[in-house]
Structure formats: structure tokens, C-alpha cells
Scaffold this motif. Structure first.
Motif, PDB file in Angstrom:
ATOM      1  N   GLU A   6      23.459  37.211  37.561  1.00  0.00           N
ATOM      2  CA  GLU A   6      23.518  38.391  36.695  1.00  0.00           C
ATOM      3  C   GLU A   6      24.964  38.836  36.478  1.00  0.00           C
ATOM      4  O   GLU A   6      25.349  39.215  35.367  1.00  0.00           O
ATOM      5  CB  GLU A   6      22.701  39.527  37.296  1.00  0.00           C
ATOM      6  N   ARG A   7      25.772  38.776  37.524  1.00  0.00           N
ATOM      7  CA  ARG A   7      27.169  39.180  37.383  1.00  0.00           C
ATOM      8  C   ARG A   7      27.940  38.219  36.483  1.00  0.00           C
ATOM      9  O   ARG A   7      28.756  38.637  35.657  1.00  0.00           O
ATOM     10  CB  ARG A   7      27.821  39.251  38.761  1.00  0.00           C
ATOM     11  N   ILE A   8      27.672  36.913  36.608  1.00  0.00           N
ATOM     12  CA  ILE A   8      28.342  35.933  35.750  1.00  0.00           C
ATOM     13  C   ILE A   8      27.929  36.131  34.287  1.00  0.00           C
ATOM     14  O   ILE A   8      28.760  36.054  33.376  1.00  0.00           O
ATOM     15  CB  ILE A   8      28.024  34.503  36.225  1.00  0.00           C
ATOM     16  N   ASN A   9      26.631  36.410  34.056  1.00  0.00           N
ATOM     17  CA  ASN A   9      26.176  36.671  32.697  1.00  0.00           C
ATOM     18  C   ASN A   9      26.848  37.916  32.121  1.00  0.00           C
ATOM     19  O   ASN A   9      27.198  37.968  30.935  1.00  0.00           O
ATOM     20  CB  ASN A   9      24.652  36.847  32.669  1.00  0.00           C
ATOM     21  N   THR A  10      27.030  38.943  32.971  1.00  0.00           N
ATOM     22  CA  THR A  10      27.715  40.158  32.524  1.00  0.00           C
ATOM     23  C   THR A  10      29.150  39.858  32.115  1.00  0.00           C
ATOM     24  O   THR A  10      29.641  40.351  31.098  1.00  0.00           O
ATOM     25  CB  THR A  10      27.691  41.215  33.646  1.00  0.00           C
ATOM     26  N   TYR A  11      29.826  39.031  32.923  1.00  0.00           N
ATOM     27  CA  TYR A  11      31.200  38.663  32.592  1.00  0.00           C
ATOM     28  C   TYR A  11      31.252  37.881  31.280  1.00  0.00           C
ATOM     29  O   TYR A  11      32.173  38.058  30.470  1.00  0.00           O
ATOM     30  CB  TYR A  11      31.807  37.816  33.712  1.00  0.00           C
ATOM     31  N   SER A  12      30.266  37.001  31.069  1.00  0.00           N
ATOM     32  CA  SER A  12      30.232  36.208  29.836  1.00  0.00           C
ATOM     33  C   SER A  12      30.050  37.109  28.618  1.00  0.00           C
ATOM     34  O   SER A  12      30.711  36.916  27.579  1.00  0.00           O
ATOM     35  CB  SER A  12      29.097  35.181  29.914  1.00  0.00           C
ATOM     36  N   ILE A  13      29.156  38.094  28.717  1.00  0.00           N
ATOM     37  CA  ILE A  13      28.948  39.036  27.612  1.00  0.00           C
ATOM     38  C   ILE A  13      30.221  39.834  27.345  1.00  0.00           C
ATOM     39  O   ILE A  13      30.595  40.097  26.195  1.00  0.00           O
ATOM     40  CB  ILE A  13      27.765  39.973  27.932  1.00  0.00           C
ATOM     41  N   PHE A  14      30.903  40.222  28.425  1.00  0.00           N
ATOM     42  CA  PHE A  14      32.131  41.002  28.282  1.00  0.00           C
ATOM     43  C   PHE A  14      33.204  40.195  27.542  1.00  0.00           C
ATOM     44  O   PHE A  14      33.893  40.714  26.654  1.00  0.00           O
ATOM     45  CB  PHE A  14      32.633  41.409  29.671  1.00  0.00           C
ATOM     46  N   VAL A  15      33.347  38.918  27.887  1.00  0.00           N
ATOM     47  CA  VAL A  15      34.326  38.057  27.209  1.00  0.00           C
ATOM     48  C   VAL A  15      33.951  37.897  25.730  1.00  0.00           C
ATOM     49  O   VAL A  15      34.822  37.899  24.851  1.00  0.00           O
ATOM     50  CB  VAL A  15      34.410  36.688  27.909  1.00  0.00           C
ATOM     51  N   SER A  16      32.645  37.770  25.429  1.00  0.00           N
ATOM     52  CA  SER A  16      32.204  37.669  24.038  1.00  0.00           C
ATOM     53  C   SER A  16      32.562  38.925  23.251  1.00  0.00           C
ATOM     54  O   SER A  16      32.956  38.850  22.083  1.00  0.00           O
ATOM     55  CB  SER A  16      30.692  37.427  23.979  1.00  0.00           C
ATOM     56  N   MET A  17      32.442  40.090  23.887  1.00  0.00           N
ATOM     57  CA  MET A  17      32.820  41.348  23.228  1.00  0.00           C
ATOM     58  C   MET A  17      34.311  41.385  22.931  1.00  0.00           C
ATOM     59  O   MET A  17      34.735  41.859  21.867  1.00  0.00           O
ATOM     60  CB  MET A  17      32.416  42.530  24.106  1.00  0.00           C
TER      61      MET A  17
END
Length: 346
Positions: free
Chosen positions: A76-87
Motif C-alpha cells: 500500500e505504501r509503494i502504491n501511494t508513492y507511485s500515485i504521488f510520483v504520477s501527480m
């Protein structure tokens, strides 16, 4: 499905299985060594195989269940980081990554991402401030720019329209002589004359479009773009589909850059696309201004070298977009029209 099995979570599960079966091998070696060398009365082959079977049956699902639940938070934390980079890639530099105070390597990585986002936001603010300052200098250089624009228009008139009119004159004179001798060939040349006249007309309309003032002269951005489109409607057969927000609060520099980018895009469509329908969107979103322009024209191969004048116009649009911290994307294929997406942070 195969891609998911290669993820970090399943790699950790496979590592857990390696540990279980390596432990099973060690237990088996110790058990068989004890049975064959020490030969205690309480140990038999049946007991050894029963122990090993129970170890496999119990430890395999238990180990997988434990590691599956333990890695859930990591995933979940890695997915959050991925979404943040996409933003960040979309230009949403004000986004912030909330950490869980786990004091581990992922938290350290998250702090570095937050610092990076802050630096990018500061850089965009600096770019926009420089663009505002540049606008003041641009006003002072307006007279010189006007003279340069007149010279450019004169060159374009000579290179494009003037040559096309000369070719039309020559072809029309030749066609007059062919009407009685070869009517079929004369009819074909008349069609070519009609196409060349239409191209010359589009070139002239595009040049007239550039004669509009560089600045909006005090009118709001949405009204300036609507007036620009209304002029094109009267002078061309294209149909426009507009979706433009009102009351967009931007600095004068940003409005001028956006207006000139839209003007350049419409000029390219008029001059090169041979389109029937054009869609133009200007949306005021929470953290950004979104601009979308597409047409159903002839398109071109975006990955190949295109016409010099068109590529110069697109390059100018991209540079204007980057000057105010925006992102510029274009997609086009032959026979499928052209799509332009522009995102500018507030």
C-alpha cells in the motif's frame, strides 16, 4: 497476472517458501542422521516422514499467510508513492505525501519525495515570476517586435501566398489554351487551380490570424479566445466545439502565453490540417489550467520530421508552455487528426 506474480509482495512470499523448505531440509538431515547413527528406540522412519509431512502441511500455508499480511502495508505504501510520483508528472507540485512514522527506509524515501515536490513547486513559482518580469520587458519591446512581425509576414507572403498566386496565374493561362484542344486535361488543371486557390486562401487566413494583437488588450482570456474563434468561423468552413470556463484568475503573463499558444494551434490547423471539426477546451481545475485542442484533419507522423514551419510553431508553443512551468503533449497520426494537451500549474 504474470506481472503481478513478479511484484515485491510475491517475491517476499517466495523467499518465505525458500526459508521453510530449507528448514525442512535441515530437519530431515538431522532426523536421518539421528536415526542412522544414534539409533534411539523412540525414533522410527515412520515418525520422521510423519514429522516432515506435518511440517510441510502446516508451515507452508501458515508462512504464506503471515508474510502475505505483513507485506500488505508495504504494498500500500509503494502504491501511494507511485500515485504521488504520477501527480508530480501531471504538474500537481503542491501535492504532499503523508508518512506513517515507521522510521524505515520507505519513510526516508517519502521525505525525499516531499522535498523534491517542494523544490519543483518553488522552481515553477520562480519560472512564473520570471515570466511576469519578462512580460514587462516585452511591453517595452513591443514596437521592435511589431516591426519584426511585419517582416516575417512579408517573408511568408512572398514564400507562400505570392508563389501560389504566381503558380495560379501560370496554370490558368495554360488552361485557357487547353480548353479547346484538350478539354479533359483542362478540367484536371481547373481542379488543381481550385485546390491551390483554397490553400492560398488558408495561408492568407492564417497570416491574418497572426495580425491580431499579441496582447489581450484588457479583455478576459475566455472572451479573447471566443472572439478569435468567432473570427475563424466567419472566414473558414470549420465547426468549433468550445468548452471554456469563465472567470479564470491568472496573471497577465500567463494569459498572454495561453492566448498565443491557442492562436498558434488554430493557425496550424487552418494552414495544414484541412480539418472540418475542431474541439477546444479551457478548464480551470483545482491546481492547474487544462487546455485541450484536437481536430479531425489529415494529421502527421509525430515521430518523424515534419514541415519546418509547422514544427517551428509547435516548438514555439512548447517553449511558451515551459516558460510558465507547464507540460505540453502532442499526439498525431496520418489520417487520425491531431491532439494537443497543455497543463499549466496555478
Amino acid at each position: 497476472m504474470i506481472k503481478r506474480l513478479r511484484g515485491i509482495r510475491f517475491q517476499l512470499m517466495r523467499s518465505e517458501l525458500y526459508i521453510i523448505y530449507f528448514s525442512l531440509l535441515v530437519i530431515a538431515l538431522i532426523s536421518f542422521f539421528t536415526y542412522s547413527v544414534l539409533q534411539p528406540n523412540w525414533l522410527s522412519l515412520e515418525a520422521i516422514f510423519f514429522l516432515l509431512a506435518m511440517f510441510v502441511i502446516v508451515m507452508t500455508p501458515v508462512g504464506l499467510y503471515v508474510i502475505f499480511n505483513k507485506t500488505k502495508s508495504i504494498k500500500e505504501r509503494i502504491n501511494t508513492y507511485s500515485i504521488f510520483v504520477s501527480m508530480l508528472q501531471q504538474g500537481k507540485y503542491s501535492a504532499k505525501l503523508y508518512l506513517e512514522d515507521a522510521d524505515d527506509e520507505l519513510d526516508t524515501f517519502g521525505e525525499e519525495l516531499n522535498d523534491l515536490a517542494k523544490k519543483m513547486k518553488d522552481q515553477v513559482s520562480t519560472l512564473q515570476r520570471l515570466a511576469d518580469e519578462k512580460s514587462e520587458f516585452a511591453n517595452k519591446a513591443h514596437i521592435a517586435a511589431t516591426m519584426e512581425e511585419r517582416q516575417r509576414l512579408a517573408r511568408d507572403l512572398h514564400d507562400a501566398v505570392s508563389q501560389q498566386l504566381f503558380a495560379l496565374t501560370m496554370m490558368s493561362q495554360a488552361t485557357v489554351k487547353l480548353i479547346d484542344k484538350n478539354p479533359e486535361k483542362a478540367r484536371e488543371q481547373i481542379k488543381e487551380i481550385s485546390e491551390m486557390a483554397l490553400q492560398a486562401q488558408n495561408e492568407m487566413r492564417a497570416l491574418l490570424l497572426h495580425l491580431r494583437p499579441v496582447f489581450l488588450s484588457g479583455e478576459p482570456l475566455n472572451e479573447g479566445i471566443i472572439r478569435l474563434v468567432e473570427e475563424l468561423k466567419k472566414k473558414s468552413g470549420m465547426q468549433f466545439h468550445l468548452d471554456i470556463d469563465e472567470g479564470i484568475d491568472l496573471s497577465q503573463s500567463k494569459e498572454e502565453h495561453i492566448f498565443r499558444m491557442v492562436q498558434e494551434a488554430l493557425s496550424n490547423i487552418l494552414r495544414h490540417a484541412n480539418a472540418q471539426h475542431v474541439t477546444l477546451k479551457l478548464k480551470d481545475r483545482d491546481q492547474e489550467i487544462y487546455i485541450h485542442i484536437d481536430d479531425d484533419g489529415v494529421g502527421f507522423k509525430a515521430n518523424e520530421k515534419i514541415d519546418q514551419k509547422t514544427s517551428y510553431g509547435l516548438k514555439t508553443m512548447k517553449e511558451r508552455c515551459e516558460e510558465i512551468g507547464g507540460t505540453f503533449r502532442i499526439k498525431s497520426q496520418e489520417g487520425q487528426g491531431t491532439y494537443i494537451d497543455i497543463r499549466i500549474p496555478k
